[in-house]
Scaffold this motif. Structure first.
Motif, mmCIF file in Angstrom:
data_model
loop_
_atom_site.group_PDB
_atom_site.id
_atom_site.type_symbol
_atom_site.label_atom_id
_atom_site.label_comp_id
_atom_site.label_asym_id
_atom_site.label_seq_id
_atom_site.Cartn_x
_atom_site.Cartn_y
_atom_site.Cartn_z
ATOM 1 N N ALA A 73 0.822 -1.211 0.000
ATOM 2 C CA ALA A 73 0.000 0.000 0.000
ATOM 3 C C ALA A 73 0.855 1.259 0.000
ATOM 4 O O ALA A 73 0.495 2.277 -0.608
ATOM 5 N N LYS A 74 2.013 1.206 0.641
ATOM 6 C CA LYS A 74 2.854 2.397 0.774
ATOM 7 C C LYS A 74 3.684 2.677 -0.468
ATOM 8 O O LYS A 74 3.858 3.844 -0.862
ATOM 9 N N CYS A 103 0.134 3.817 -8.131
ATOM 10 C CA CYS A 103 -1.269 3.753 -8.534
ATOM 11 C C CYS A 103 -1.376 4.037 -10.026
ATOM 12 O O CYS A 103 -0.711 4.942 -10.534
ATOM 13 N N PRO A 104 -2.205 3.294 -10.741
ATOM 14 C CA PRO A 104 -2.382 3.565 -12.166
ATOM 15 C C PRO A 104 -2.929 4.969 -12.385
ATOM 16 O O PRO A 104 -3.755 5.449 -11.608
ATOM 17 N N PRO A 105 -2.488 5.648 -13.422
ATOM 18 C CA PRO A 105 -2.968 7.011 -13.678
ATOM 19 C C PRO A 105 -4.413 7.024 -14.155
ATOM 20 O O PRO A 105 -4.894 6.061 -14.761
ATOM 21 N N LYS A 106 -5.098 8.119 -13.890
ATOM 22 C CA LYS A 106 -6.500 8.256 -14.244
ATOM 23 C C LYS A 106 -6.721 8.063 -15.744
ATOM 24 O O LYS A 106 -7.772 7.562 -16.172
ATOM 25 N N GLN A 107 -5.749 8.453 -16.545
ATOM 26 C CA GLN A 107 -5.934 8.336 -17.989
ATOM 27 C C GLN A 107 -6.094 6.883 -18.431
ATOM 28 O O GLN A 107 -6.711 6.605 -19.456
ATOM 29 N N LEU A 108 -5.569 5.936 -17.653
ATOM 30 C CA LEU A 108 -5.785 4.525 -17.974
ATOM 31 C C LEU A 108 -7.261 4.163 -17.796
ATOM 32 O O LEU A 108 -7.869 3.546 -18.672
ATOM 33 N N GLY A 109 -7.829 4.560 -16.665
ATOM 34 C CA GLY A 109 -9.242 4.312 -16.450
ATOM 35 C C GLY A 109 -10.104 4.976 -17.506
ATOM 36 O O GLY A 109 -11.083 4.386 -17.984
ATOM 37 N N GLY A 122 -6.416 -1.831 -3.653
ATOM 38 C CA GLY A 122 -7.374 -0.966 -4.331
ATOM 39 C C GLY A 122 -6.738 0.106 -5.180
ATOM 40 O O GLY A 122 -7.396 1.087 -5.554
ATOM 41 N N GLN A 123 -5.443 -0.085 -5.528
ATOM 42 C CA GLN A 123 -4.759 0.932 -6.334
ATOM 43 C C GLN A 123 -5.476 1.207 -7.651
ATOM 44 O O GLN A 123 -5.536 2.343 -8.101
ATOM 45 N N SER A 124 -5.998 0.158 -8.287
ATOM 46 C CA SER A 124 -6.670 0.341 -9.574
ATOM 47 C C SER A 124 -8.182 0.476 -9.436
ATOM 48 O O SER A 124 -8.847 0.976 -10.359
ATOM 49 N N SER A 125 -8.740 0.074 -8.317
ATOM 50 C CA SER A 125 -10.194 0.128 -8.133
ATOM 51 C C SER A 125 -10.718 1.554 -8.215
ATOM 52 O O SER A 125 -11.824 1.805 -8.715
#
Length: 235
Positions: free
Chosen positions: A16-17, A21-27, A53-56
């Motif tokens: 978690a630390k 996290c995947p960037p918003k543009q991927l979503g 939950g990095q990608s959730s």
């Protein structure tokens, strides 16, 4: 059944630390692709192998509900302590047993996770739960390339030593799928696309990067075999 390499709460906490996290543009790209095919309400997204939950979070603002699953109870426990949107429900469940009704899901996503799945069974489940014109989105990232005015080659050699020699024998069998950028995953769908989106430059410290290395399942397996002190020494 999914391979299980993220079982301890200690591992889940460093994950978690230090994991990116995947960037918003991927979503955004995934959702835009869905909308090329699907015109109904965005009611349910399933994020398999969610970790903490990095990608959730990529899908929470567009969907009425996101179900985020992971086979590791430790990962889900840590995820529930974090500041995630209230419409994300975290559940302990293997990717091969999706907790959703038939034809109820618009997107089944797996980010930096599907290489640990039993892919034939996972794909069978996605076909069960996806609604008409729903999509499966598999995404991942490769290891970083170092940029430094004078030490670039030194950093790369040190990294290669850690990955290929020290931790190499301790990775699970799915790791080569990441090294090959998922190019040898056989998709059981007639309609699919493969895209390579971008690279991003980011600044980091040595201590932050060492923290990222400790999240590797290969590193954690090395420590199980040789002890925590041995792991600290090779960092």
């Amino acid at each position: 059944m999914s391979q299980r390499y993220f079982e301890s709460v200690t591992h889940a906490n460093v994950y978690a630390k230090f994991r990116p996290c995947p960037p918003k543009q991927l979503g955004n790209r995934i959702i835009n692709y869905l909308k090329e095919k699907y015109e109904g309400e965005l009611s349910l997204c399933l994020d398999a192998g969610c970790g903490n939950g990095q990608s959730s979070n990529l899908f929470s603002s567009d969907f009425k509900k996101v179900i985020a699953t992971d086979v590791s109870s430790a990962q889900v426990t840590v995820a529930k302590t974090m500041n995630h949107p209230s419409n994300i429900e975290f559940l302990v469940s293997p990717a091969e047993q999706i907790p959703a009704k038939e034809r109820s899901v618009q997107i089944v996503s797996a980010s930096q996770a599907c290489h640990w799945f039993d892919l034939p069974q996972f794909f069978k489940e996605t076909k069960r739960v996806l609604c008409s014109n729903g999509i499966v989105a598999l995404s991942g990232y490769t290891f970083p390339k170092f940029i430094h005015p004078t030490r670039e080659q030194d950093f790369q050699r040190a990294f290669d030593l850690l990955y290929y020699q020290r931790t190499g024998p301790y990775w699970g069998s799915g790791r080569e799928l990441v090294d090959n950028e998922y190019s040898n995953i056989v998709l059981p769908f007639e309609d699919f696309i493969r895209e390579e989106f971008w690279t991003e430059e980011t600044r980091t410290t040595i201590s932050e990067f060492v923290g990222y290395i400790t999240t590797w399942s290969g590193y954690q397996n090395y420590c199980k075999n040789h002890g925590a002190q041995a792991g600290e020494n090779f960092n």
